[in-house]
Design an enzyme around this catalytic site. Structure first.
Site: not given
Length: 269
Positions: A40, A142
């Site tokens: 990632r 979020d």
């Protein structure tokens, strides 16, 4: 090390990054997540033209503005329309009960909304059951700013929209975009769940915090559930993921079914 070679994440740097993401976002990454962190963050290393993960760790210390890219890369954003559909069916049943009792104002919160499918599903289900006198608002939050922008746009692929039952799919018309009515019901906001208390005052009728608690340690889970208690109105719903348990945090909640809880408005005696 040349920029063309693939950087190697050392155990020491991996542990430094694990501690950092835990401090910043409450994410408890296990020792078996080294490959995930590597995959990632590699793209971000290349974008920043850095030769090593150690250089990236130094960048995070020297330039706080990089932190949100770091958290965006490591946050998990798996979602879909009508995921765990029984939760939305139960919400609709409860919504009808509240309306029969005379309630007209409703506030719901999607606490980790990712790219928006969860709050849009909530909006589709509830909007079908209201009239002009109903005041319905959905807060969607979020930690990842990129997915929030995607959610605000409300545009999805044909494959993603195919997950919507036919009875609701008419909400996505031209260019596979959620219609203006649905978008008007939802407020998308950036929020880090690792740092309660939050600015909202409540009361909330329903909080969806699904498939999030499993990433937090016990201390943060407790603080977060305490914040849900503050924000929920008595009789309000807390809905978590099927893979999550609240065995140690259920004081004051009645268990209605696995993963669905009702706040009684008091601590257990």
């Amino acid at each position: 090390m040349s920029l063309q070679s693939t950087p190697i994440l050392s155990d020491a740097c991996f542990n430094d990054l694990r501690r950092l993401v835990h401090r910043l976002a409450g994410l408890a990454l296990g020792g078996n997540k080294k490959n995930l962190v590597t995959s990632r963050l590699l793209r971000r290393l290349r974008e920043c033209r850095l030769a090593s993960f150690e250089d990236y760790h130094d960048l995070l210390q020297a330039h706080p503005e990089e932190i949100h890219h770091f958290l965006d890369a490591l946050s998990t954003n798996v979602t879909s329309f009508f995921r765990e559909r029984e939760h939305f069916d139960f919400l609709l049943e409860q919504f009808h009960d509240w309306r029969r009792q005379g309630q007209q104002r409703f506030r719901c919160w999607s606490a980790a909304c990712s790219t928006g499918q969860e709050p849009y599903t909530m909006a589709m289900v509830l909007d079908e059951a209201i009239d002009a006198s109903t005041d319905l608002r959905i807060l969607a939050t979020d930690i990842n700013r990129q997915v929030l922008q995607h959610a605000r746009e409300g545009r999805y692929s044909a494959v993603e929209i195919s997950q919507i039952p036919t009875a609701y799919r008419h909400r996505f018309g031209g260019e596979n975009r959620a219609d203006e009515r649905l978008r008007s019901l939802i407020s998308f906001q950036h929020l880090n769940l690792a740092h309660p208390p939050f600015p909202m005052q409540g009361p909330m009728d329903a909080i969806f915090c699904r498939n999030v608690l499993i990433y937090f340690d016990a201390a943060l889970r407790k603080r977060l559930v305490d914040e849900f208690r503050r924000l929920l109105r008595p009789d309000g719903l807390l809905i978590v993921g099927h893979a999550e348990g609240m065995a140690n945090d259920v004081a004051g909640f009645a268990t209605l079914r696995p993963s669905v809880y009702r706040w009684l408005g008091r601590s257990a005696t």
